[in-house]
Design an enzyme around this catalytic site. Structure first.
Site, PDB file in Angstrom:
ATOM      1  N   HIS A 157       0.743  -1.831  -0.132  1.00  0.00           N
ATOM      2  CA  HIS A 157      -0.628  -0.265  -0.101  1.00  0.00           C
ATOM      3  C   HIS A 157       0.840   1.384   0.018  1.00  0.00           C
ATOM      4  O   HIS A 157       2.325   1.339  -0.028  1.00  0.00           O
ATOM      5  CB  HIS A 157      -0.823  -0.160   0.987  1.00  0.00           C
ATOM      6  CG  HIS A 157      -0.148   0.422   2.635  1.00  0.00           C
ATOM      7  ND1 HIS A 157       0.006   1.471   2.679  1.00  0.00           N
ATOM      8  CD2 HIS A 157      -0.160  -0.852   3.297  1.00  0.00           C
ATOM      9  CE1 HIS A 157       0.717   0.671   4.136  1.00  0.00           C
ATOM     10  NE2 HIS A 157       1.128  -0.447   4.741  1.00  0.00           N
ATOM     11  N   CYS A 173       3.124  -4.935   6.492  1.00  0.00           N
ATOM     12  CA  CYS A 173       2.849  -4.954   5.198  1.00  0.00           C
ATOM     13  C   CYS A 173       3.938  -3.974   4.367  1.00  0.00           C
ATOM     14  O   CYS A 173       5.061  -3.863   5.400  1.00  0.00           O
ATOM     15  CB  CYS A 173       1.833  -4.197   5.054  1.00  0.00           C
ATOM     16  SG  CYS A 173      -0.423  -4.080   5.255  1.00  0.00           S
TER      17      CYS A 173
END
Length: 197
Positions: A157, A173
């Site tokens: 992301h 992440c």
């Protein structure tokens, strides 16, 4: 012009050129040429020594649906298109610690054009003061786009906090500059292969 003045100007020119070269965050390799694109912050400069282009063959059997390789050590994300005409190399943020890190093969299962964020149960336990939900927008920790992986809670992301790129700074992440995730989002597909090493 004195010899000292020429030396100072040459030194300034050298330092300015070197700084501009080290500040470039993304390499684009198209048709056998390599061009430096964009400007990155100092976080990326600290990591430039291990920021190098790679070939896909040691990591993937084929490029069906394209391929993403995330090298957690060098904090770099590599993307190859299925037809091999596009190669991109982006600086990333990676997990803070080994216990938050996951390695192995997965794939993109969802492309989210306006991600909203919810802390995982483990994140909420570590940080009970964190909000339960943040919708799309400038305060969203997932930035402007997200690629959901087949592993629960794992994403590639964007981030609005550009200081995180080039560092161990995530809760699991892989983060990119917003302009880079927007570019990757357009190239990646549901089904794109992903390997974290």
């Amino acid at each position: 012009m004195s010899n000292d003045s020429a030396t100072r100007i040459s030194r300034r020119l050298f330092l300015g050129t070197a700084a501009a070269t080290l500040a470039a965050p993304a390499l684009a390799q198209t048709s056998g040429t390599t061009e430096m694109e964009g400007i990155a912050g100092s976080a990326v400069r600290r990591n430039m020594s291990s920021f190098r282009t790679l070939q896909w063959q040691p990591y993937f059997d084929n490029l069906k649906n394209g391929a993403i390789l995330v090298d957690l050590t060098s904090r770099a994300l590599h993307f190859w298109s299925e037809d091999q005409t596009i190669y991109r190399l982006y600086p990333t943020s990676v997990p803070l610690s080994e216990d938050l890190t996951r390695r192995g093969r997965t794939s993109v299962v969802l492309k989210d054009p306006r991600p909203s964020w919810r802390p995982t149960p483990a994140m909420k336990q570590r940080n009970p003061e964190w909000p339960d939900f943040i919708g799309p927008g400038p305060d969203n920790p997932l930035g402007t786009r997200a690629l959901h992986l087949s592993w629960t809670y794992y994403r590639i992301h964007g981030t609005h906090d550009t200081r995180k790129i080039g560092r161990r700074s995530s809760n699991g992440c892989v983060g990119l500059f917003n302009e880079h995730i927007e570019e990757l989002y357009e190239m990646a597909k549901v089904g794109t292969q992903v390997l974290l090493i």
